[in-house]
Design an enzyme around this catalytic site. Structure first.
Site, PDB file in Angstrom:
ATOM      1  N   ASP A  21       0.789  -1.222   0.000  1.00 45.59           N
ATOM      2  CA  ASP A  21       0.000   0.000   0.000  1.00 45.59           C
ATOM      3  C   ASP A  21       0.824   1.276   0.000  1.00 45.59           C
ATOM      4  O   ASP A  21       0.306   2.337  -0.338  1.00 45.59           O
ATOM      5  CB  ASP A  21      -0.975   0.012   1.177  1.00 45.59           C
ATOM      6  CG  ASP A  21      -0.265  -0.117   2.522  1.00 45.59           C
ATOM      7  OD1 ASP A  21       0.972  -0.179   2.542  1.00 45.59           O
ATOM      8  OD2 ASP A  21      -0.953  -0.152   3.548  1.00 45.59           O
TER       9      ASP A  21
ATOM     10  N   ARG B 161      -4.899   4.538   6.609  1.00 44.34           N
ATOM     11  CA  ARG B 161      -5.127   4.295   5.196  1.00 44.34           C
ATOM     12  C   ARG B 161      -6.382   4.987   4.677  1.00 44.34           C
ATOM     13  O   ARG B 161      -7.083   5.677   5.410  1.00 44.34           O
ATOM     14  CB  ARG B 161      -5.248   2.779   4.966  1.00 44.34           C
ATOM     15  CG  ARG B 161      -3.975   2.045   5.336  1.00 44.34           C
ATOM     16  CD  ARG B 161      -4.066   0.617   4.906  1.00 44.34           C
ATOM     17  NE  ARG B 161      -4.497   0.543   3.515  1.00 44.34           N
ATOM     18  CZ  ARG B 161      -4.592  -0.578   2.818  1.00 44.34           C
ATOM     19  NH1 ARG B 161      -4.295  -1.720   3.392  1.00 44.34           N
ATOM     20  NH2 ARG B 161      -4.983  -0.569   1.572  1.00 44.34           N
TER      21      ARG B 161
ATOM     22  N   PRO C  34       7.895  -5.337   4.804  1.00 46.61           N
ATOM     23  CA  PRO C  34       7.042  -4.324   4.162  1.00 46.61           C
ATOM     24  C   PRO C  34       6.999  -2.990   4.889  1.00 46.61           C
ATOM     25  O   PRO C  34       6.470  -2.033   4.354  1.00 46.61           O
ATOM     26  CB  PRO C  34       5.659  -4.987   4.183  1.00 46.61           C
ATOM     27  CG  PRO C  34       5.686  -5.898   5.350  1.00 46.61           C
ATOM     28  CD  PRO C  34       7.108  -6.354   5.507  1.00 46.61           C
TER      29      PRO C  34
ATOM     30  N   TYR D 194       0.927  -3.052  11.727  1.00 48.02           N
ATOM     31  CA  TYR D 194       1.976  -4.081  11.681  1.00 48.02           C
ATOM     32  C   TYR D 194       2.300  -4.412  13.125  1.00 48.02           C
ATOM     33  O   TYR D 194       2.706  -3.520  13.883  1.00 48.02           O
ATOM     34  CB  TYR D 194       3.224  -3.553  10.981  1.00 48.02           C
ATOM     35  CG  TYR D 194       3.079  -3.399   9.486  1.00 48.02           C
ATOM     36  CD1 TYR D 194       3.106  -4.512   8.655  1.00 48.02           C
ATOM     37  CD2 TYR D 194       2.952  -2.144   8.908  1.00 48.02           C
ATOM     38  CE1 TYR D 194       3.000  -4.378   7.282  1.00 48.02           C
ATOM     39  CE2 TYR D 194       2.849  -1.998   7.534  1.00 48.02           C
ATOM     40  CZ  TYR D 194       2.869  -3.120   6.720  1.00 48.02           C
ATOM     41  OH  TYR D 194       2.755  -2.980   5.364  1.00 48.02           O
TER      42      TYR D 194
END
Lengths: 696, 696
Positions: B53, B288, B373, B296
């Protein structure tokens, strides 16, 4: 008007006649409310070139409020500077001056140009995204009845219209096509715009006659409507049915229009230019998208005097128009190979005598105002007519508001039309008269033209509009004087007057200006107007000042308690099943600093909680320095004292209704009581309703 | 590998294996050139949630160069600030610091977040708009042959691949679906991302086995390709065929990922946060789009020690992950009702040992680099791999360039991958280790983490990339040292070295920074990069300084004469039938003032004339004050002396190749001679060719 028996019948909330910019903007507004809407247009196809092209900053802001401003802004050509050309002492054309085309800081957009076909495309896409409304093309009304006895009850259908579907041939305008000789000897076909020009009789009557002959071949239906809006142009069928008139005059000035890719050594061809020649009239250059340039060219009618008395327009060709341009621009050369569109028109200014029949049938756009196109206003003012009208009709149909708000449409928009016509009259005269040779000459002085354009900048940007006092605008003065003469004031017992000194740079009755503020919860900068989406909501924007000052936090606490109470006016006016922010949304812009305030320290009314979605993080903002986009200085620009604050009520169309004290809950309540309807709910409903919000 | 006889055969310029971000970016690049391209993906459907993302500023710039940057920018969530939370002296979690997330002024974009499915949608739309390339889903390669004898001739097809179309069941990954118990006792279904996680064995081999069993049911075909690019992920089939290896290590750290709409009283949930708990590990908050937040979350593997030795992953559930988050964020509450996606992964860092087989088969994206990530780099670096590669392949296929430029792909991108892995290793260690209690403790100090993140900002924005000297980058030094060890220098006779002192703030080998300049012809501001569309063109950007200084105008005259001559290198390298600006475009940015210069006073080479379109008004710009958007100060920001000027050669991917004197035509010519191919044309062709341009 006797007719064959209708094949079927339909009941609609709103019937829109005409799918040009005004009609589509209305359908677009109504697509945001779950309403039964139909929109018909007698033309079989959407236009694809030519027509109107100027976009005011204000129009771009409105587009943005519907979510497609960026499409227009990306595709359009920006107009940033006007260059003035006129003869010097020796009669040779020279650039005499330059001015900025948009007032600095007035908007996050600037004047731009994009052809009407793209604007209609954006509106159509937006309508499709939000509703199942589709434009019924090749469909026209042929009969109209109005039952006055039903006009007072807004649940009733006083309007009956017969609609007829045209054949393909009927729905295609008799557009002239001509072979045009290019410089290199080849031929090409160019469509003209004369069929929509005011030099040609409109073909509506012909279409009706043809349709009648086709009675058996094509379907006829009867539609019953609560409201009808005529957005059907200068030759409006709806206006004729109502017996309303356009008042005003035409002049003898005839202008030609060419949309071309120019081949020229004129240095300013990509700037907007006003060119006055010594002896051959004047011309305006409008640089457009896709390398096109539009030229507005004064035609020397006296050269064609033999034709002047008749309606004969056969002498007007692209070659005649080009030759006029070449004479005006001499000694510069101008020519073209590619012509996208052309037309010609006679300058005139007219305004409708009435904009509505008993607040049930309305007229908008060219149906009630016509003027010259050069100020780039026409498409804008037309769309703004229905942007003004759409939410009012929707709120009445939905039962949120009393019908009294509908009278403000004529009061507000007819006044705007009158102002537009006055401005256009002054400007057109300056454009159409030859320039003065010296100060003793009675031609137009360049200084006068430049000053008129500079003074007109606020007007042409769309920010000159200042709605008068009314049930929807709480300010001093007389509603009859401030509008078009219609009485639209609130009842004395509900009348509220703003305290303009609390926000000295916010004009009550004007569009709220936009400056950047930061979201308290993530530091993202937003233009304030971006928070005021066109979704039908009223907004109370609270500017509480610095929340580090205890008295300011106390006032927020007080206001939050009242707004959040089960008896608050917000709860009374919001239907039980809807989220609490769906009709009146509360937004906060505090004076910073951002890092000194925690969202969750503010009362819940300012950031409603939802069981499934958590807190609402999109209601509280701050006037503070951003990381990458500077400081919006919103308090400075709004003229609000950060030690004291203010509250502002903003209409669903972004116009300011009221300015007052942060904690003046009573005046807020009184203002809304002038036109809002209490929703009927049981006591237990109120007590059990969760404080949900619906921001996405 | 023996196969059933292929049903049909096809010849393609490029075969792309894998339609994730890397493969789609490549197809998107190639869609701008008229080339035979195919792209296949073994999955039957595009992903719709979860996955990567993070969007670097640089990635948004690349999107913008393809015309869809605004779509990503509008939909994404911006990340503007990082908040650090760690235990205070009493062990209670506190906000200890805030830093800006993107370096001020580094780009017109900032770090943003939008899920991979939308990015793929934008790429697919862009491909469709520019070509007839479509993704063939449910299609996978099953056999590969390479004929080395054909590798030297770029007109030949050394690659033979067998493709097989899978059945619907084969093409659907075995995704785990589970009923998740909501707080209110209801159940909902959440898809997990474990099927693409590195905790699960890839299912490629299974798919091949299943496909073989289905030989008769599903079509098989043989494709011959000039080039093949493996964008097929961490378990790359293409990489396995080549026998290349990923080098590096995994750790024991296991992290969970939850995409949820949080219900929480943690005050910074809409900021990016790094949260270190005293005893329960750490967590990162990524706010987001659509109200989602990604967490995370470090999982305490020791709690599940009984499972650690096996590949068993059944102990990882959304509830386990959420409980870890709740422990870390204590005393704040966090919960959710809606979970959009979840997964878990083991941290590791690996880089491919080779990125290409004889510059005919290439690997890109996760096929050659894997890492954690959390730095938000993966999708960006993967797309930038193929953004680097695409134009090089196209220019070789089209015959514009020698094949030698293809070696720079490995030299440039493998070095970037190595740098990324080093950065990620340092960052991951800081995230996964508990925070220090005091300066004597061996935990991670918050100061060290904050400093690493601040220093890493240029890197994580995508602007740390600095390609070494090569045939494409004319700077001092050794190409082997500056790259990954591959020799990519130009021949000595053609080697050119820049004069960096002429533009002290432009990094040779780095992406050209972007500042606002105005179009000379209409005063419209553009970010310089907006002029550098990704359409395959090289650019010579001439910064001639102030043209009011006679010596600067004389140098422009000299350069214009040489560039405009029938023998200029631009004419030699541009195919006869193409417009003169289609391969090497000349842009000018003079130092102003705008109103002191007339476009038509500059030589024609800087604004080419076309018989049908007139002058080109979109090539000459000025560093001057704009009406509404300030002064870009481009000369100051580029470190160019406005009294003297400079010229810059920019690659089709916006990286800087060369900086030199405005009129150093000879060095410009020598630079291009190192890799460009003269087009074969007759003398009469050259003499008769019109100087047309093709800007739209």
């Amino acid at each position: 008007m006797p007719e064959a028996l209708p094949a079927k019948a339909d009941h609609v909330d709103v019937l829109i006649v005409g799918a040009g910019p005004a009609g589509l903007m209305l359908a677009n507004w109504l697509s945001r409310f779950d309403m039964k809407t139909r929109i018909v247009d007698k033309r079989g196809t959407k236009i694809i070139s030519g027509q109107a092209d100027g976009l005011q900053c204000r129009t771009l802001e409105i587009f943005d409020s519907f979510g497609f401003g960026h499409r227009a802004w990306r595709e359009s050509n920006r107009m940033l500077e006007v260059c003035f050309w006129n003869p010097d002492r020796d009669g040779v054309l020279r650039r005499s001056d330059r001015i900025a085309d948009t007032i600095s800081g007035i908007s996050r957009f600037q004047l731009a140009v994009l052809h009407q076909g793209r604007i209609e495309r954006f509106l159509l896409d937006s309508i499709k995204e939000h509703s199942d409304i589709t434009v019924e093309r090749g469909v026209m009304p042929t009969a109209f009845e109005f039952d006055e006895s039903k006009a007072a009850n807004f649940a009733d259908y006083p309007i009956v219209v017969t609609l007829r579907t045209l054949s393909d041939e009927e729905a295609t305008p008799a557009q002239r096509q001509q072979h045009y000789r290019n410089a290199d000897g080849t031929q090409s076909v160019i469509s003209d715009g004369l069929f929509q020009s005011n030099l040609v009789a409109d073909d509506t009557d012909d279409l009706i006659r043809m349709a009648k002959d086709n009675n058996h071949a094509h379907p006829v239906e009867t539609v019953k409507a609560k409201f009808m809006v005529g957005c059907d142009g200068a030759h409006s069928w709806v206006r004729h049915q109502l017996g309303f008139k356009l008042e005003g005059d035409s002049t003898d000035y005839i202008w030609g229009v060419l949309d071309i890719i120019p081949i020229t050594n004129f240095p300013d061809i990509r700037y907007r230019c006003v060119v006055h020649s010594a002896n051959f009239g004047s011309l305006m250059v409008i640089p457009r998208e896709n390398k096109l340039v539009r030229l507005y060219i004064q035609l020397q009618v006296t050269q064609h005097a033999q034709n002047r008395d008749s309606a004969d327009r056969s002498w007007i060709t692209p070659e005649i128009i080009l030759q006029s341009a070449q004479r005006i621009m001499h000694p510069h050369k101008i020519d073209y190979t590619y012509c996208d569109w052309w037309t010609a028109y006679r300058i005139g200014q007219r305004v409708g005598d009435h904009f509505s029949l008993q607040e049930r049938v309305f007229l908008a756009g060219d149906a009630v105002h016509t003027h010259s196109p050069k100020a780039g206003q026409g498409m804008n003012v037309s769309m703004q007519d229905t942007y003004n009208l759409g939410w009012k009709i929707a709120h009445v149909v939905k039962g949120y508001s009393e019908g009294s708000i509908l009278r403000t449409y004529q009061s507000e928009r007819r006044r705007v039309a009158q102002d537009l016509i006055d401005f256009d009259y002054r400007l057109s005269r300056l454009f159409s008269t030859r320039s003065a040779k010296d100060t003793t000459d009675k031609g137009v002085s360049m200084e006068e033209l430049k000053n008129t354009m500079e003074r007109g900048s606020e007007f042409t940007s769309g920010f000159g509009v200042n709605y008068g006092t009314s049930v929807l605008v709480a300010k001093e003065g007389d509603s009859v004087e401030q509008g078009d003469g219609t009485e639209v004031a609130a009842n004395l017992s509900q009348r509220v007057v703003s305290k303009p000194h609390l926000a000295t740079k916010i004009g009550i009755g004007k569009c709220i200006p936009s400056f950047k503020v930061l979201n308290q919860s993530d530091a993202r900068p937003w233009h304030l107007q971006e928070l005021l989406r066109s979704n039908g909501r009223w907004r109370i924007i609270v500017f509480p000042g610095q929340l580090t000052m205890p008295q300011n936090m106390q006032r927020m606490q007080r206001l939050g308690d009242q707004l959040g109470s089960p008896n608050s006016f917000i709860r009374q006016y919001t239907p039980y099943s809807h989220p609490i922010d769906s009709l009146i949304e509360v937004l906060t812009v505090h004076a910073g600093p951002r890092t000194a305030v925690e969202l969750l320290d503010l009362p819940e009314a300012f950031h409603p909680f939802d069981e499934k979605m958590g807190w609402d993080y999109w209601k509280v903002f701050v006037d503070d320095e951003s990381h990458h986009e500077g400081h919006g200085q919103a308090y400075v620009h709004y003229g609000i004292d950060p030690n004291h604050g203010a509250a502002v009520i903003v209409r669903p169309d972004q116009y300011v209704s009221w300015v007052g004290e942060v904690d003046d809950y009573d005046d807020m309540a009184r203002f809304f009581s002038g036109f809002m309807r209490q929703q009927v709910v049981s006591k237990s409903d109120i007590e059990s309703r969760p404080a949900t919000s619906s921001t996405v």
